[in-house]
Design a protein around this motif. Structure first.
Motif, PDB file in Angstrom:
ATOM      1  N   GLY A   1     -47.105 -55.675  11.560  1.00 52.95           N
ATOM      2  CA  GLY A   1     -47.122 -55.157  10.196  1.00 52.95           C
ATOM      3  C   GLY A   1     -46.437 -53.824   9.986  1.00 52.95           C
ATOM      4  O   GLY A   1     -46.477 -53.283   8.879  1.00 52.95           O
ATOM      5  N   ALA A   2     -45.775 -53.289  10.996  1.00 53.09           N
ATOM      6  CA  ALA A   2     -45.104 -51.995  10.868  1.00 53.09           C
ATOM      7  C   ALA A   2     -43.709 -52.145  10.268  1.00 53.09           C
ATOM      8  O   ALA A   2     -43.156 -53.250  10.192  1.00 53.09           O
ATOM      9  N   LEU A   3     -43.155 -51.020   9.843  1.00 50.38           N
ATOM     10  CA  LEU A   3     -41.743 -50.950   9.486  1.00 50.38           C
ATOM     11  C   LEU A   3     -41.010 -50.342  10.672  1.00 50.38           C
ATOM     12  O   LEU A   3     -41.402 -49.272  11.161  1.00 50.38           O
ATOM     13  N   TRP A   4     -39.985 -51.019  11.155  1.00 46.68           N
ATOM     14  CA  TRP A   4     -39.219 -50.583  12.321  1.00 46.68           C
ATOM     15  C   TRP A   4     -37.861 -50.087  11.863  1.00 46.68           C
ATOM     16  O   TRP A   4     -37.161 -50.779  11.110  1.00 46.68           O
ATOM     17  N   VAL A   5     -37.478 -48.895  12.316  1.00 45.07           N
ATOM     18  CA  VAL A   5     -36.218 -48.293  11.900  1.00 45.07           C
ATOM     19  C   VAL A   5     -35.397 -48.004  13.157  1.00 45.07           C
ATOM     20  O   VAL A   5     -35.700 -47.082  13.910  1.00 45.07           O
ATOM     21  N   ILE A   6     -34.370 -48.798  13.361  1.00 44.09           N
ATOM     22  CA  ILE A   6     -33.561 -48.713  14.581  1.00 44.09           C
ATOM     23  C   ILE A   6     -32.142 -48.339  14.189  1.00 44.09           C
ATOM     24  O   ILE A   6     -31.434 -49.103  13.535  1.00 44.09           O
ATOM     25  N   GLY A   7     -31.739 -47.139  14.606  1.00 44.10           N
ATOM     26  CA  GLY A   7     -30.434 -46.634  14.212  1.00 44.10           C
ATOM     27  C   GLY A   7     -29.536 -46.231  15.355  1.00 44.10           C
ATOM     28  O   GLY A   7     -28.423 -45.770  15.122  1.00 44.10           O
ATOM     29  N   CYS A   8     -30.004 -46.409  16.581  1.00 44.15           N
ATOM     30  CA  CYS A   8     -29.216 -45.941  17.708  1.00 44.15           C
ATOM     31  C   CYS A   8     -28.917 -47.043  18.718  1.00 44.15           C
ATOM     32  O   CYS A   8     -27.760 -47.331  18.995  1.00 44.15           O
ATOM     33  N   ALA A   9     -29.961 -47.658  19.264  1.00 41.68           N
ATOM     34  CA  ALA A   9     -29.798 -48.509  20.438  1.00 41.68           C
ATOM     35  C   ALA A   9     -29.867 -49.998  20.093  1.00 41.68           C
ATOM     36  O   ALA A   9     -30.919 -50.493  19.673  1.00 41.68           O
ATOM     37  N   PRO A  10     -28.769 -50.741  20.307  1.00 41.71           N
ATOM     38  CA  PRO A  10     -28.834 -52.189  20.132  1.00 41.71           C
ATOM     39  C   PRO A  10     -29.887 -52.842  21.013  1.00 41.71           C
ATOM     40  O   PRO A  10     -30.515 -53.829  20.604  1.00 41.71           O
ATOM     41  N   THR A  11     -30.122 -52.295  22.203  1.00 42.51           N
ATOM     42  CA  THR A  11     -31.121 -52.909  23.087  1.00 42.51           C
ATOM     43  C   THR A  11     -32.531 -52.778  22.532  1.00 42.51           C
ATOM     44  O   THR A  11     -33.387 -53.620  22.804  1.00 42.51           O
ATOM     45  N   ALA A  12     -32.775 -51.739  21.732  1.00 44.52           N
ATOM     46  CA  ALA A  12     -34.078 -51.610  21.084  1.00 44.52           C
ATOM     47  C   ALA A  12     -34.274 -52.741  20.078  1.00 44.52           C
ATOM     48  O   ALA A  12     -35.353 -53.345  19.991  1.00 44.52           O
ATOM     49  N   LEU A  13     -33.236 -53.028  19.316  1.00 49.32           N
ATOM     50  CA  LEU A  13     -33.312 -54.112  18.351  1.00 49.32           C
ATOM     51  C   LEU A  13     -33.447 -55.458  19.055  1.00 49.32           C
ATOM     52  O   LEU A  13     -34.250 -56.313  18.658  1.00 49.32           O
ATOM     53  N   GLU A  14     -32.700 -55.656  20.113  1.00 46.64           N
ATOM     54  CA  GLU A  14     -32.788 -56.896  20.876  1.00 46.64           C
ATOM     55  C   GLU A  14     -34.202 -57.108  21.413  1.00 46.64           C
ATOM     56  O   GLU A  14     -34.731 -58.221  21.385  1.00 46.64           O
ATOM     57  N   GLU A  15     -34.824 -56.031  21.922  1.00 40.55           N
ATOM     58  CA  GLU A  15     -36.175 -56.151  22.466  1.00 40.55           C
ATOM     59  C   GLU A  15     -37.177 -56.467  21.372  1.00 40.55           C
ATOM     60  O   GLU A  15     -38.088 -57.288  21.569  1.00 40.55           O
ATOM     61  N   LEU A  16     -37.033 -55.846  20.215  1.00 39.41           N
ATOM     62  CA  LEU A  16     -37.939 -56.114  19.108  1.00 39.41           C
ATOM     63  C   LEU A  16     -37.935 -57.595  18.740  1.00 39.41           C
ATOM     64  O   LEU A  16     -38.976 -58.169  18.414  1.00 39.41           O
ATOM     65  N   LEU A  17     -36.779 -58.213  18.832  1.00 38.02           N
ATOM     66  CA  LEU A  17     -36.660 -59.622  18.463  1.00 38.02           C
ATOM     67  C   LEU A  17     -37.367 -60.545  19.447  1.00 38.02           C
ATOM     68  O   LEU A  17     -37.610 -61.710  19.129  1.00 38.02           O
ATOM     69  N   THR A  18     -37.699 -60.034  20.615  1.00 40.00           N
ATOM     70  CA  THR A  18     -38.431 -60.857  21.597  1.00 40.00           C
ATOM     71  C   THR A  18     -39.940 -60.766  21.408  1.00 40.00           C
ATOM     72  O   THR A  18     -40.676 -61.539  22.019  1.00 40.00           O
ATOM     73  N   LEU A  19     -40.401 -59.836  20.578  1.00 39.45           N
ATOM     74  CA  LEU A  19     -41.825 -59.606  20.391  1.00 39.45           C
ATOM     75  C   LEU A  19     -42.339 -60.347  19.160  1.00 39.45           C
ATOM     76  O   LEU A  19     -41.583 -60.632  18.228  1.00 39.45           O
ATOM     77  N   ASP A  20     -43.627 -60.607  19.153  1.00 40.67           N
ATOM     78  CA  ASP A  20     -44.261 -61.221  17.986  1.00 40.67           C
ATOM     79  C   ASP A  20     -44.787 -60.108  17.086  1.00 40.67           C
ATOM     80  O   ASP A  20     -45.984 -59.974  16.851  1.00 40.67           O
ATOM     81  N   ALA A  21     -43.839 -59.300  16.574  1.00 43.93           N
ATOM     82  CA  ALA A  21     -44.206 -58.066  15.887  1.00 43.93           C
ATOM     83  C   ALA A  21     -44.616 -58.274  14.438  1.00 43.93           C
ATOM     84  O   ALA A  21     -45.233 -57.387  13.843  1.00 43.93           O
TER      85      ALA A  21
END
Length: 204
Positions: free
Chosen positions: A122-142
């Motif tokens: 239920g959070a808002l995620w703000v990713i502006g630097c690392a593509p790997t951070a975004l890639e990892e988020l997509l693997t989670l049931d966030a």
């Protein structure tokens, strides 16, 4: 400036007012729905790059739901402190300083894991630097309220944002490899600053 874009208790500096006046003189944003317009304009304002008007990808209904979640107190998670520094009027969660890299795992990706353990869904995620951070988020049931995925770079940035769009998660992204901490923070700030108002007033 349209009052729907500025909370009553936020004092807008004359330089910012003039900047938005010049932006609107060079680019007609009046056809965008209210929250989309707010995000587009504030991202362009942060980067002085009019091309973001065509590069950004978002949906007004998604933004409306994210806006409601944000103003109801949903946590805001960022990938790096530079994004956190650009977000005003709201505390953020950033676990990069606690993260460690390992085989097949960057510090940024580990930080996303740690942040998810802390905030849950239920959070808002703000990713502006690392593509790997975004890639990892997509693997989670966030189950995020919104993912602002605007990482920058020649390696993985455009690809990670394409994967975000394909995931079906509620998102703000852009097609090109450009992005960065300032524009990601600006997109979140646009939702923070925007007042909920009757549709008739928002169109004025």
């Amino acid at each position: 400036m349209n009052r729907a874009f500025v909370p009553e208790d936020r004092v807008v500096h004359p330089i910012e007012q003039e900047s938005f006046r010049r932006l609107r003189a060079r680019l007609d944003t009046s056809h965008f729905p209210p929250l989309t317009r707010a995000v587009v304009e504030r991202v362009i304002h942060s980067a002085a790059d009019l091309d973001y008007a065509e590069d950004l990808v978002m949906d007004e209904g998604t933004l409306e739901r994210a806006h409601a979640a944000l103003h109801a107190g949903a946590p805001v998670v960022v990938d790096v402190e530079m994004v956190a520094a650009g977000i005003t009027r709201r505390g953020t969660v950033c676990r990069l300083k606690d993260a460690r890299s390992g085989p097949g795992l960057t510090r940024s990706a580990h930080a996303v894991r740690l942040a998810y353990e802390e905030v849950g869904p239920g959070a808002l995620w703000v990713i502006g630097c690392a593509p790997t951070a975004l890639e990892e988020l997509l693997t989670l049931d966030a189950s995020p309220a919104l993912v602002i995925g605007l990482p920058v770079g020649f390696v993985g940035a455009a690809e990670s944002k394409a994967a975000l769009r394909e995931s079906g998660l509620p998102a703000v992204s852009n097609v090109s490899m450009k992005g960065g901490s300032a524009v990601a923070a600006a997109a979140l700030n646009a939702l923070l600053y925007h007042l909920a108002a009757p549709a008739s007033k928002e169109k004025s």
